[in-house]
Design a protein around this motif. Structure first.
Motif, PDB file in Angstrom:
ATOM      1  N   MET A   1      36.859 -97.083 -47.207  1.00  0.00           N
ATOM      2  CA  MET A   1      37.409 -96.230 -48.603  1.00  0.00           C
ATOM      3  C   MET A   1      37.913 -94.737 -48.533  1.00  0.00           C
ATOM      4  O   MET A   1      38.953 -94.905 -49.051  1.00  0.00           O
ATOM      5  N   ALA A   2      38.164 -94.748 -47.209  1.00  0.00           N
ATOM      6  CA  ALA A   2      38.946 -93.653 -47.341  1.00  0.00           C
ATOM      7  C   ALA A   2      40.950 -93.974 -47.429  1.00  0.00           C
ATOM      8  O   ALA A   2      40.931 -92.643 -47.627  1.00  0.00           O
ATOM      9  N   ALA A   3      40.735 -94.560 -46.568  1.00  0.00           N
ATOM     10  CA  ALA A   3      42.189 -95.481 -46.817  1.00  0.00           C
ATOM     11  C   ALA A   3      42.531 -95.464 -48.407  1.00  0.00           C
ATOM     12  O   ALA A   3      44.023 -95.065 -49.332  1.00  0.00           O
ATOM     13  N   LEU A   4      41.271 -95.896 -49.791  1.00  0.00           N
ATOM     14  CA  LEU A   4      42.316 -96.308 -50.884  1.00  0.00           C
ATOM     15  C   LEU A   4      42.036 -95.176 -50.801  1.00  0.00           C
ATOM     16  O   LEU A   4      43.174 -94.765 -51.608  1.00  0.00           O
ATOM     17  N   ASP A   5      41.511 -93.912 -50.764  1.00  0.00           N
ATOM     18  CA  ASP A   5      41.380 -92.856 -51.273  1.00  0.00           C
ATOM     19  C   ASP A   5      42.339 -91.639 -50.867  1.00  0.00           C
ATOM     20  O   ASP A   5      43.031 -91.220 -51.771  1.00  0.00           O
ATOM     21  N   GLN A   6      43.335 -92.379 -49.472  1.00  0.00           N
ATOM     22  CA  GLN A   6      44.362 -91.520 -49.303  1.00  0.00           C
ATOM     23  C   GLN A   6      45.747 -92.045 -50.145  1.00  0.00           C
ATOM     24  O   GLN A   6      46.781 -91.873 -50.296  1.00  0.00           O
ATOM     25  N   LEU A   7      45.607 -93.551 -50.519  1.00  0.00           N
ATOM     26  CA  LEU A   7      46.126 -94.375 -51.359  1.00  0.00           C
ATOM     27  C   LEU A   7      46.429 -93.946 -52.762  1.00  0.00           C
ATOM     28  O   LEU A   7      47.834 -93.464 -53.441  1.00  0.00           O
ATOM     29  N   MET A   8      45.554 -93.226 -53.633  1.00  0.00           N
ATOM     30  CA  MET A   8      45.107 -92.801 -53.994  1.00  0.00           C
ATOM     31  C   MET A   8      46.224 -91.335 -54.614  1.00  0.00           C
ATOM     32  O   MET A   8      46.775 -91.513 -55.636  1.00  0.00           O
ATOM     33  N   ARG A   9      45.504 -90.398 -53.608  1.00  0.00           N
ATOM     34  CA  ARG A   9      46.323 -89.269 -53.626  1.00  0.00           C
ATOM     35  C   ARG A   9      47.796 -88.510 -53.272  1.00  0.00           C
ATOM     36  O   ARG A   9      48.668 -88.773 -54.189  1.00  0.00           O
ATOM     37  N   VAL A  10      48.526 -89.699 -52.314  1.00  0.00           N
ATOM     38  CA  VAL A  10      49.576 -90.719 -52.526  1.00  0.00           C
ATOM     39  C   VAL A  10      50.058 -90.834 -53.517  1.00  0.00           C
ATOM     40  O   VAL A  10      51.171 -89.821 -53.723  1.00  0.00           O
TER      41      VAL A  10
ATOM     42  N   GLU B   1      51.528 -98.314 -61.427  1.00  0.00           N
ATOM     43  CA  GLU B   1      50.909 -97.859 -59.429  1.00  0.00           C
ATOM     44  C   GLU B   1      49.256 -97.273 -58.961  1.00  0.00           C
ATOM     45  O   GLU B   1      48.420 -98.358 -58.691  1.00  0.00           O
ATOM     46  N   LEU B   2      49.150 -96.297 -59.200  1.00  0.00           N
ATOM     47  CA  LEU B   2      48.103 -95.536 -59.660  1.00  0.00           C
ATOM     48  C   LEU B   2      47.074 -96.051 -59.759  1.00  0.00           C
ATOM     49  O   LEU B   2      46.133 -96.074 -58.813  1.00  0.00           O
ATOM     50  N   LYS B   3      47.269 -96.507 -61.464  1.00  0.00           N
ATOM     51  CA  LYS B   3      46.151 -97.103 -61.652  1.00  0.00           C
ATOM     52  C   LYS B   3      45.918 -98.960 -61.096  1.00  0.00           C
ATOM     53  O   LYS B   3      44.309 -98.803 -61.292  1.00  0.00           O
ATOM     54  N   LYS B   4      46.615 -99.450 -59.983  1.00  0.00           N
ATOM     55  CA  LYS B   4      45.974-100.600 -59.902  1.00  0.00           C
ATOM     56  C   LYS B   4      45.181-100.086 -58.483  1.00  0.00           C
ATOM     57  O   LYS B   4      43.663-100.361 -58.356  1.00  0.00           O
ATOM     58  N   TYR B   5      45.634 -98.685 -57.757  1.00  0.00           N
ATOM     59  CA  TYR B   5      44.594 -98.244 -56.779  1.00  0.00           C
ATOM     60  C   TYR B   5      43.273 -97.722 -56.982  1.00  0.00           C
ATOM     61  O   TYR B   5      42.202 -97.895 -56.891  1.00  0.00           O
ATOM     62  N   GLU B   6      43.383 -97.105 -58.319  1.00  0.00           N
ATOM     63  CA  GLU B   6      42.173 -96.917 -59.368  1.00  0.00           C
ATOM     64  C   GLU B   6      41.104 -96.980 -59.291  1.00  0.00           C
ATOM     65  O   GLU B   6      39.966 -97.287 -59.287  1.00  0.00           O
ATOM     66  N   THR B   7      41.832 -98.715 -60.009  1.00  0.00           N
ATOM     67  CA  THR B   7      40.806 -99.726 -60.441  1.00  0.00           C
ATOM     68  C   THR B   7      40.373-100.611 -59.449  1.00  0.00           C
ATOM     69  O   THR B   7      39.276-100.655 -59.376  1.00  0.00           O
ATOM     70  N   ALA B   8      41.568-100.690 -58.053  1.00  0.00           N
ATOM     71  CA  ALA B   8      40.611-101.414 -56.281  1.00  0.00           C
ATOM     72  C   ALA B   8      39.605 -99.967 -55.766  1.00  0.00           C
ATOM     73  O   ALA B   8      38.710-100.570 -55.774  1.00  0.00           O
ATOM     74  N   HIS B   9      39.518 -99.031 -56.790  1.00  0.00           N
ATOM     75  CA  HIS B   9      38.692 -98.798 -56.074  1.00  0.00           C
ATOM     76  C   HIS B   9      37.201 -98.606 -56.584  1.00  0.00           C
ATOM     77  O   HIS B   9      36.357 -98.332 -56.034  1.00  0.00           O
TER      78      HIS B   9
END
Length: 144
Positions: free
Chosen positions: A1-10, A98-106
């Motif tokens: 989950m930390a990797a996904l959090d980091q991707l969202m932050r980026v 792109e951000l929404k994709k990561y937020e949805t995955a998260h």
């Protein structure tokens, strides 16, 4: 989950950067349009001055020509900035998607983890219930 959090932050940072770039372009466009208004005001003042004095009316055509050339260059710059603004808006829309994709995955990952935790808790509760039932049944069988 930390990797996904980091991707969202980026991706949030990237989106913020693109929004700042758009804001800068819009400020530039406003400045350029202000320059056009300033030129128009200068031109109006020069025409008024030329109407009052015959000596300055000789240089008025050259002033008008140079003012119109400057205005044309500024208008070309405004058009270029408008194209840059349109491109920046497209970049923002893409970055937002792109951000929404990561937020949805998260969000989906958190929901799945919550469901797993709930199932674990339910299994533990079921086991505790079965154990209590066995003990009662064993106690009732021993009392007979």
């Amino acid at each position: 989950m930390a990797a996904l959090d980091q991707l969202m932050r980026v991706h949030r940072w990237n989106l913020d950067e693109k929004r700042q770039k758009l804001a800068e372009l819009e400020r530039l466009r406003e400045r350029l349009q202000g320059n056009i208004e300033t030129l128009e005001e200068e031109l109006r003042r020069e025409k008024e001055a030329a109407a009052r004095a015959d000596v300055t009316s000789i240089s008025l055509p050259a002033f008008i020509r140079s003012t119109l050339e400057r205005r044309q260059k500024i208008e070309e710059s405004v058009a270029e900035v408008e194209r840059s603004i349109a491109a920046a808006r497209e970049e923002i829309a893409d970055a937002f998607q792109e951000l929404k994709k990561y937020e949805t995955a998260h969000s989906n990952q958190r929901r799945r983890e919550a469901e797993k935790q709930s199932k674990r808790e339910q299994v533990l509760a079921d086991e505790a219930g079965l154990e209590m039932h066995r003990r009662r049944a064993a106690g009732a069988a021993g009392a007979d």
